[in-house]
Design a protein around this motif. Sequence first.
Motif, mmCIF file in Angstrom:
data_model
loop_
_atom_site.group_PDB
_atom_site.id
_atom_site.type_symbol
_atom_site.label_atom_id
_atom_site.label_comp_id
_atom_site.label_asym_id
_atom_site.label_seq_id
_atom_site.Cartn_x
_atom_site.Cartn_y
_atom_site.Cartn_z
ATOM 1 N N GLU A 19 0.757 -1.133 0.050
ATOM 2 C CA GLU A 19 -0.025 -0.063 -0.132
ATOM 3 C C GLU A 19 0.956 1.168 -0.041
ATOM 4 O O GLU A 19 1.689 1.599 0.986
ATOM 5 N N LEU A 20 0.948 1.968 -1.002
ATOM 6 C CA LEU A 20 1.718 3.241 -1.150
ATOM 7 C C LEU A 20 1.000 4.490 -1.312
ATOM 8 O O LEU A 20 0.091 4.619 -1.937
ATOM 9 N N MET A 21 1.385 5.413 -0.478
ATOM 10 C CA MET A 21 0.763 6.765 -0.434
ATOM 11 C C MET A 21 1.685 7.529 -1.360
ATOM 12 O O MET A 21 3.037 7.307 -1.141
ATOM 13 N N LEU A 22 1.231 7.972 -2.259
ATOM 14 C CA LEU A 22 2.027 9.042 -3.182
ATOM 15 C C LEU A 22 1.884 10.442 -2.832
ATOM 16 O O LEU A 22 0.917 11.135 -2.625
ATOM 17 N N THR A 324 8.439 -8.701 -2.802
ATOM 18 C CA THR A 324 8.634 -7.035 -2.949
ATOM 19 C C THR A 324 8.073 -6.248 -1.894
ATOM 20 O O THR A 324 6.895 -6.482 -1.613
ATOM 21 N N THR A 325 8.973 -5.366 -1.188
ATOM 22 C CA THR A 325 8.260 -4.373 -0.457
ATOM 23 C C THR A 325 8.781 -3.027 -0.838
ATOM 24 O O THR A 325 9.809 -2.942 -1.313
ATOM 25 N N PHE A 326 7.976 -2.165 -0.333
ATOM 26 C CA PHE A 326 8.416 -0.710 -0.586
ATOM 27 C C PHE A 326 8.498 0.171 0.437
ATOM 28 O O PHE A 326 7.414 0.119 1.456
ATOM 29 N N ASP A 327 9.320 1.007 0.898
ATOM 30 C CA ASP A 327 9.737 1.897 1.885
ATOM 31 C C ASP A 327 10.308 3.182 1.508
ATOM 32 O O ASP A 327 11.136 3.411 0.565
#
Length: 356
Positions: A19-22, A324-327
Amino acid sequence: MKTLRKVKVEGFKSIASAELMLGDLNVVIGANGSGKSNLIGVFRLLERVLTHNLQLYVASEPDRFLFHGRKKTPALSLDFAFDQNSYGFTLKAAQDTLIFESERVEYSGYWSYGEPIAVGHKESKLEAAAAPYKNKIPKFVFPKVRNLVVHHFHDTSDTSPAKQTVDLDDNRFFRPNAANLPAYLYWLQEKHPVQFRHIEEHIRLVAPFFEAFVLAPSRLNESRIKLEWRQKGSDGYFDAYSLSDGTLRFICLATLLLQPNPPALILLDEPELGLHPFAIRILADLLEAASKRVQVLLATQSVTLLDNLAPQDVIVAQNDGLETTFDRLDQEKLEGWLADFSLGELWEKNVLGGRP
């Protein structure tokens, strides 16, 4: 400038759940195979869905879209959240394809709306749902998600769309593969001379031999046009086939980022491909300036590009061998390091992560 607030991904390729906040400028970095391009792939899948090309895109290989295949993940889900509206769908494996388990739009404001558009169909029904006069929510959401298109200028071969002679009137928008590059530049030259001049100025920064475009309808067929230009100190004939790969890509990028009415969200995958380090620095300036007007999301492997960005604009993609993870980077945590090192140097030293 934000048009897309949040992207939620479940079960897509190497992304089990994210879940990415842009923000206004969003630059994803990571090692080869980390999955950073899979985030851009989310929008490619969205594009195929909304152009009713899902079945052709899946092409009897649904498992390549599902996290570790259908035995591990029988369905994938994507959701795109705007200010008060969102669009999403869940695709499930069915024999040799993917079909819609559900397709949905939501509204949250003075009142709530969250009913599914349809279930069990093979191609999107969002456009059809937006057609009725009284169906206001799908009608409002459709143009927003329809414009989330990935621009891709990697093809610089002799058959590259950017090198072809095209219809003069194909200029309503800049095509994602630059297939109408000469027609669009001609329209800018005639109707938006300030922006056209800025494009030429930026091209001269990275290609000093370039003097100016020579754009006019073909004398043999006035409904057609091709990309022609003039080289400094020469009266020879030069067209798109005379340009290096990197120069042609930069022309496409400058046109995309400096046009007067860019798309609300600019999506790019490794735009630095084939560019000289100085051109990448100019590209970084263009991206930052564009993000003041529109939202930008891109994936990159360029240390030079990273050196010219702010930490809060960078998202690190990492893959532990399973998913894959996003930070997003935290500038406060990096302040001590940034006193002595650039962001690119910290990436190379594996302080940021996103390295093999």
